[in-house]
Design a protein around this motif. Structure first.
Motif, PDB file in Angstrom:
ATOM      1  N   ARG A 187     -36.503  79.131  35.451  1.00 15.96           N
ATOM      2  CA  ARG A 187     -37.494  79.749  35.578  1.00 15.96           C
ATOM      3  C   ARG A 187     -38.381  79.785  33.966  1.00 15.96           C
ATOM      4  O   ARG A 187     -37.625  80.476  33.128  1.00 15.96           O
ATOM      5  CB  ARG A 187     -38.263  81.228  36.078  1.00 15.96           C
ATOM      6  CG  ARG A 187     -36.960  82.155  35.590  1.00 15.96           C
ATOM      7  CD  ARG A 187     -36.909  83.581  36.248  1.00 15.96           C
ATOM      8  NE  ARG A 187     -36.227  83.785  37.525  1.00 15.96           N
ATOM      9  CZ  ARG A 187     -37.034  83.696  38.770  1.00 15.96           C
ATOM     10  NH1 ARG A 187     -37.797  84.328  39.171  1.00 15.96           N
ATOM     11  NH2 ARG A 187     -36.301  83.723  39.532  1.00 15.96           N
ATOM     12  N   LEU A 188     -39.464  79.980  34.351  1.00 18.49           N
ATOM     13  CA  LEU A 188     -40.541  79.478  32.841  1.00 18.49           C
ATOM     14  C   LEU A 188     -42.064  81.032  33.590  1.00 18.49           C
ATOM     15  O   LEU A 188     -42.093  80.941  34.017  1.00 18.49           O
ATOM     16  CB  LEU A 188     -40.994  78.248  33.033  1.00 18.49           C
ATOM     17  CG  LEU A 188     -40.381  76.716  32.188  1.00 18.49           C
ATOM     18  CD1 LEU A 188     -39.188  76.851  32.937  1.00 18.49           C
ATOM     19  CD2 LEU A 188     -40.875  75.923  32.094  1.00 18.49           C
ATOM     20  N   ARG A 189     -41.390  81.364  32.743  1.00 16.73           N
ATOM     21  CA  ARG A 189     -42.393  82.568  32.135  1.00 16.73           C
ATOM     22  C   ARG A 189     -42.816  83.473  31.763  1.00 16.73           C
ATOM     23  O   ARG A 189     -42.681  83.067  29.953  1.00 16.73           O
ATOM     24  CB  ARG A 189     -41.577  84.057  33.175  1.00 16.73           C
ATOM     25  CG  ARG A 189     -42.628  85.279  32.553  1.00 16.73           C
ATOM     26  CD  ARG A 189     -41.797  86.612  33.492  1.00 16.73           C
ATOM     27  NE  ARG A 189     -41.994  88.043  32.944  1.00 16.73           N
ATOM     28  CZ  ARG A 189     -41.728  89.109  33.249  1.00 16.73           C
ATOM     29  NH1 ARG A 189     -41.117  89.397  33.717  1.00 16.73           N
ATOM     30  NH2 ARG A 189     -42.631  90.239  32.450  1.00 16.73           N
ATOM     31  N   ALA A 190     -44.509  82.871  31.569  1.00 16.27           N
ATOM     32  CA  ALA A 190     -45.039  83.165  30.443  1.00 16.27           C
ATOM     33  C   ALA A 190     -44.951  84.781  29.654  1.00 16.27           C
ATOM     34  O   ALA A 190     -44.638  85.656  30.123  1.00 16.27           O
ATOM     35  CB  ALA A 190     -46.756  83.486  30.881  1.00 16.27           C
ATOM     36  N   PHE A 195     -37.815  80.956  28.888  1.00 11.69           N
ATOM     37  CA  PHE A 195     -36.691  80.354  30.391  1.00 11.69           C
ATOM     38  C   PHE A 195     -35.452  80.640  30.729  1.00 11.69           C
ATOM     39  O   PHE A 195     -34.941  81.283  30.014  1.00 11.69           O
ATOM     40  CB  PHE A 195     -35.941  79.300  28.950  1.00 11.69           C
ATOM     41  CG  PHE A 195     -36.504  77.759  29.028  1.00 11.69           C
ATOM     42  CD1 PHE A 195     -36.474  76.681  29.543  1.00 11.69           C
ATOM     43  CD2 PHE A 195     -38.183  77.724  29.043  1.00 11.69           C
ATOM     44  CE1 PHE A 195     -36.721  75.009  29.744  1.00 11.69           C
ATOM     45  CE2 PHE A 195     -38.736  76.255  28.422  1.00 11.69           C
ATOM     46  CZ  PHE A 195     -38.562  75.674  29.363  1.00 11.69           C
ATOM     47  N   GLY A 196     -35.933  81.629  32.207  1.00 11.81           N
ATOM     48  CA  GLY A 196     -34.473  82.370  32.344  1.00 11.81           C
ATOM     49  C   GLY A 196     -33.652  81.246  33.173  1.00 11.81           C
ATOM     50  O   GLY A 196     -34.213  80.533  34.616  1.00 11.81           O
ATOM     51  N   LEU A 197     -32.450  81.486  32.851  1.00  8.72           N
ATOM     52  CA  LEU A 197     -31.147  80.706  33.532  1.00  8.72           C
ATOM     53  C   LEU A 197     -30.816  82.135  34.356  1.00  8.72           C
ATOM     54  O   LEU A 197     -30.740  83.317  34.229  1.00  8.72           O
ATOM     55  CB  LEU A 197     -30.420  80.412  32.545  1.00  8.72           C
ATOM     56  CG  LEU A 197     -31.338  79.307  31.463  1.00  8.72           C
ATOM     57  CD1 LEU A 197     -30.672  78.561  30.316  1.00  8.72           C
ATOM     58  CD2 LEU A 197     -31.812  78.369  32.437  1.00  8.72           C
ATOM     59  N   PRO A 198     -29.741  81.432  35.032  1.00  9.75           N
ATOM     60  CA  PRO A 198     -28.643  82.400  35.904  1.00  9.75           C
ATOM     61  C   PRO A 198     -28.036  83.305  35.241  1.00  9.75           C
ATOM     62  O   PRO A 198     -27.725  82.886  34.009  1.00  9.75           O
ATOM     63  CB  PRO A 198     -27.878  81.071  36.678  1.00  9.75           C
ATOM     64  CG  PRO A 198     -28.736  80.109  36.851  1.00  9.75           C
ATOM     65  CD  PRO A 198     -29.498  80.010  35.772  1.00  9.75           C
TER      66      PRO A 198
END
Length: 434
Positions: free
Chosen positions: A158-161, A169-172
């Motif tokens: 996931r890419l969250r502003a 960058f959100g990884l598992p």
């Protein structure tokens, strides 16, 4: 266009427009509109095609994809030709994901969006499609950082502003990296996905999602791709999936949910006509199993919301049907062992106060759990025309009973045992939150 090969219609396939899935009522064709946007006339045309080539049943999946059900196998080539001619197909070819990126239905329009998530999502989609060897169900979320948070949706990346020109960058496993400048993010996505595809390709099919990797393997992928660890972004309240949402330039969107994510040709036509009469130019499918009707004045949005309510759509945040996930079930699905969709409406009415108060209900026609892959407060799994009853678990949980619909409704009445256990569990959750 030739008919799809039989192997592309097998169960477990991630269906698309070009590669449908065979179900109990015919082919299921999943449609990805370009830019995730439709006009009222396009919505009406899709309804016409659903009637002409299928059984007229239309769904929106939990990732905001339109699904046309009951498409006759011999009619599929003509349906694809019609959709391609109308410019309604945006689907990657090959064995990888049909579409990689999921965004809010207001991406690029929301007043509180930190950066332009629509532009970033398009760039990330292009970058991801350049990577070969990605498993079909690999997914990325691009979140603009506004109130319509996508935190509850599962993803491999996931890419969250986090600012007007940077994303995290959100990884598992809750591992966050960055911040990364917005213009650098697509290249980093390409690098990270390429590294994962290499690992997946060497696993003989065992590793199909990034979340299949152990935490240290995820960390190694991030480090080798040039990402640095950072503190997790702040948590956000759970968003309302329906209602009125502010856009930029003093415009308003109406978010409307389909009951259990499903409608028919007549319903889709009525939605299209109401949107056209209101002057709407853009309609976006929503991952909350509905549509976003965009670009309205405040007064027009209020009136359209009332019209949708009269049509039976979900437009109030306290509607109990929002807390229910249900698959099609029998007889439409060959694997279904109970009529999950029809029974869901009965059950939602039976326990409406509990659903409004935060209880979650999942009605699954079989153990496959297509409509909701996770846990629910009450999960019902069809078996031999009855339901296995599972509390606080998924379809693979331990059942406390095996009941007919009538028996289940009776034991969900006030003062009965299953109702009491659900109320006690709900009370414990509320106490824990306090």
């Amino acid at each position: 266009m030739s008919a799809p090969a039989r192997e592309t219609m097998r169960r477990g396939w991630c269906p698309g427009t070009l590669r449908p899935m065979l179900t109990g009522d015919g082919l299921l064709v999943r449609l990805h509109p370009p830019r995730n946007a439709l006009t009222p006339d396009q919505l009406a045309y899709i309804a016409e095609l659903a009637s002409r080539h299928g059984n007229g049943q239309i769904e929106i999946s939990g990732r905001g994809n339109l699904q046309l059900r009951g498409i006759r196998e011999e009619a599929h080539p003509a349906l694809v030709d019609d959709l391609l001619t109308a410019g309604l197909v945006d689907e990657a070819e090959g064995d990888g994901p049909n579409r990689l990126v999921l965004t809010s239905p207001l991406a690029g329009r929301a007043a509180d969006e930190v950066l332009d998530a629509a532009a970033l999502a398009a760039a990330v989609e292009r970058a991801g499609r350049s990577v070969s060897g990605l498993p079909a169900k690999f997914s990325i979320i691009v979140d603009g950082g506004g109130a319509l948070a996508l935190d509850a949706f599962a993803a491999d990346l996931r890419l969250r502003a986090v600012s007007t020109d940077a994303v995290a960058f959100g990884l598992p496993g809750g591992h966050w990296c960055g911040p990364v400048a917005m213009d650098k993010a697509p290249a980093l996505v390409t690098r990270l996905l390429g590294a994962f595809a290499a690992v997946s390709g060497q696993s003989a099919g065992r590793i199909r999602r990034m979340r299949d990797l152990a935490a240290d393997a995820v960390n190694m992928l991030a480090t080798s791709s040039g990402l640095e660890s950072m503190r997790a972004p702040a948590t956000r309240p759970k968003p309302s999936p329906v209602g009125l949402v502010a856009e930029r330039n003093d415009r308003v969107t109406v978010l409307a949910g389909l009951p259990f994510g499903r409608t028919d040709v007549a319903g889709l036509h009525r939605m299209g006509k109401l949107a056209r009469d209101t002057g709407i130019h853009e309609i976006r499918p929503s991952p909350w199993r509905g549509f976003a009707f965009c670009g309205l004045s405040a007064d027009a949005a209020t009136n359209l919301r009332a019209s949708f309510h009269n049509e039976g759509l979900i437009v109030q945040a306290d509607d109990p049907r929002l807390a229910v996930s249900a698959c099609t079930g029998s007889p439409a699905c060959a694997r279904g062992e109970a009529p999950a969709l029809a029974d869901a409406a009965v059950l939602a009415q039976a326990i409406a106060p509990l659903l409004t108060d935060g209880l979650s209900l999942h009605v699954s026609g079989c153990a496959k759990s297509c409509a909701h892959p996770g846990s629910a407060d009450l999960t019902l799994v069809g078996r031999d025309g009855r339901y296995d009853v599972i509390l606080a678990g998924g379809t693979d949980g331990i059942a406390i009973a095996h009941l007919s619909l009538g028996e289940l409704v009776r034991r969900l009445e006030p003062g009965q045992d299953i109702r009491a256990r659900l109320e006690a569990a709900r009370h414990q959750k509320q106490v824990f939150r306090v």
